[in-house]
Design an enzyme around this catalytic site. Structure first.
Site, PDB file in Angstrom:
ATOM      1  N   ALA A  32       0.867  -1.197   0.000  1.00  0.00           N
ATOM      2  CA  ALA A  32       0.000   0.000   0.000  1.00  0.00           C
ATOM      3  C   ALA A  32       0.897   1.238   0.000  1.00  0.00           C
ATOM      4  O   ALA A  32       0.785   2.117   0.849  1.00  0.00           O
ATOM      5  CB  ALA A  32      -0.967  -0.008   1.180  1.00  0.00           C
ATOM      6  N   LEU A  33       1.808   1.266  -0.953  1.00  0.00           N
ATOM      7  CA  LEU A  33       2.888   2.252  -0.952  1.00  0.00           C
ATOM      8  C   LEU A  33       2.401   3.650  -1.327  1.00  0.00           C
ATOM      9  O   LEU A  33       1.439   3.818  -2.063  1.00  0.00           O
ATOM     10  CB  LEU A  33       4.003   1.820  -1.915  1.00  0.00           C
ATOM     11  N   HIS A  34       3.094   4.647  -0.793  1.00  0.00           N
ATOM     12  CA  HIS A  34       2.818   6.056  -1.100  1.00  0.00           C
ATOM     13  C   HIS A  34       4.149   6.791  -1.205  1.00  0.00           C
ATOM     14  O   HIS A  34       5.224   6.171  -1.120  1.00  0.00           O
ATOM     15  CB  HIS A  34       1.896   6.673  -0.033  1.00  0.00           C
ATOM     16  N   GLY A  36       5.775   8.512   0.776  1.00  0.00           N
ATOM     17  CA  GLY A  36       6.655   8.314   1.933  1.00  0.00           C
ATOM     18  C   GLY A  36       7.583   7.133   1.719  1.00  0.00           C
ATOM     19  O   GLY A  36       8.790   7.215   1.987  1.00  0.00           O
ATOM     20  N   HIS A  37       7.028   6.031   1.195  1.00  0.00           N
ATOM     21  CA  HIS A  37       7.862   4.850   0.911  1.00  0.00           C
ATOM     22  C   HIS A  37       8.879   5.152  -0.191  1.00  0.00           C
ATOM     23  O   HIS A  37      10.029   4.725  -0.126  1.00  0.00           O
ATOM     24  CB  HIS A  37       6.983   3.666   0.475  1.00  0.00           C
ATOM     25  N   GLY A 147      10.627   4.696   8.168  1.00  0.00           N
ATOM     26  CA  GLY A 147      10.057   6.040   8.264  1.00  0.00           C
ATOM     27  C   GLY A 147       9.958   6.504   9.707  1.00  0.00           C
ATOM     28  O   GLY A 147       9.597   5.726  10.595  1.00  0.00           O
ATOM     29  N   GLN A 153       8.475   2.330  16.569  1.00  0.00           N
ATOM     30  CA  GLN A 153       8.884   1.125  15.839  1.00  0.00           C
ATOM     31  C   GLN A 153      10.379   1.155  15.530  1.00  0.00           C
ATOM     32  O   GLN A 153      11.073   0.150  15.698  1.00  0.00           O
ATOM     33  CB  GLN A 153       8.081   1.020  14.544  1.00  0.00           C
ATOM     34  N   SER A 186      -0.557   4.560   4.815  1.00  0.00           N
ATOM     35  CA  SER A 186      -1.382   3.617   4.056  1.00  0.00           C
ATOM     36  C   SER A 186      -2.814   3.604   4.587  1.00  0.00           C
ATOM     37  O   SER A 186      -3.744   3.231   3.879  1.00  0.00           O
ATOM     38  CB  SER A 186      -0.784   2.209   4.140  1.00  0.00           C
TER      39      SER A 186
END
Length: 279
Positions: A32-34, A36-37, A147, A153, A186
């Protein structure tokens, strides 16, 4: 761009690259890349010879089965994005490839595991570190990119790397935002038009804290930020904290060099997180 589905095929592809002492970067994703990725891929390209991006929706990190079920999986779109970004290798394994048999996993990630997200999503970071360890073992990267939006995380992954003494450098990359300030995620596709507008209060509250950090006390900043969020319809705050960036404990001493404001809230039916580094 090579698309690989098994660990064996991945190792045979990357083996000669490692022997030639070329630097390998890994960008782990759940798809579900955008943009940011894509920014992670671009930063990785500047620091390594070969960029591997993994796409794997990891079941062990979902604390709610419904959340796993509705997680978006637009594979065609993702592969097109990665190809256009110039990614070299996509590792897209099945669940049975990564988890061939039932396994127990529990490591000491330090007290920060149980704070903030850890409190709301118990066991989440055990699942995250379990899959990241598997990906590191499969790819054997020199450097891995994550990110900053998932601030906690990144901290947990650094703790996992230290726990196993793994020779991989962890790089946290800046949050990419929409023009109006919303952190790219995402999950944003689940927001209705009204939710999307209401969600902007999260970055507004963080910006307010960042802009006034030098002049106002921490309790005053927290009060103002929470009031902004509470006054917004359809937004239910889980937490807003100003914390030490290494321990995630609340921080009032502004002379500390690594202070971050972190927020999590439910906007409509969608839970969003965001943060800003304050100093």
């Amino acid at each position: 761009m090579e698309v690989i589905n098994t660990i064996a095929a991945l190792k045979s592809l990357l083996g000669p690259i490692q022997l030639a002492q070329q630097k390998i970067a890994l960008v782990p994703t759940m798809g579900a890349l955008h943009k940011g990725h894509v920014s992670l891929i671009k930063i990785a390209q500047q620091q390594a010879d070969v960029v591997v991006c993994s796409i794997f929706v990891n079941p062990t990190q979902f604390t709610d089965p419904k959340d796993l079920e509705k997680y978006p999986r637009p594979l065609e779109h993702d592969l097109k994005m990665l190809s256009e970004a110039g990614c070299n290798v996509v590792f897209m394994p099945s669940v049975t490839e990564m988890y061939p048999k039932a396994e127990a996993w529990h490591i000491d990630l330090g007290p920060a595991e149980f704070l903030l997200e850890g409190e709301f999503r118990k066991g989440h970071y055990q699942g995250v570190t379990q899959i990241v360890k598997k990906l590191f073992d499969a790819v054997n990267p020199d450097v891995a990119f994550f990110g900053q939006k998932d601030f906690q995380q990144v901290l947990m992954i650094k703790n996992m790397v230290a726990y196993f003494n793994m020779p991989v450098q962890i790089v946290s990359c800046p949050i990419i935002r929409e023009a109006d300030g919303l952190a790219m995620s995402s999950r944003n596709i689940h927001l209705t038009a009204a939710d999307r507008k209401n969600a902007l209060v999260l970055s507004r509250a963080l910006s307010y804290v960042q802009e006034n950090f030098a002049d106002k006390s921490v309790p005053d900043l927290l009060r103002a930020a929470k009031e902004m969020i509470d006054a917004t319809p359809g937004v239910e705050l889980d937490y807003f904290t100003i914390a030490n960036g290494e321990t995630l404990l609340p921080e009032e001493d502004k002379t500390h060099h690594n202070i971050v404001a972190l927020v999590a809230a439910k906007v409509g039916q969608t839970r969003l997180i965001d943060n800003m580094i304050l100093n």
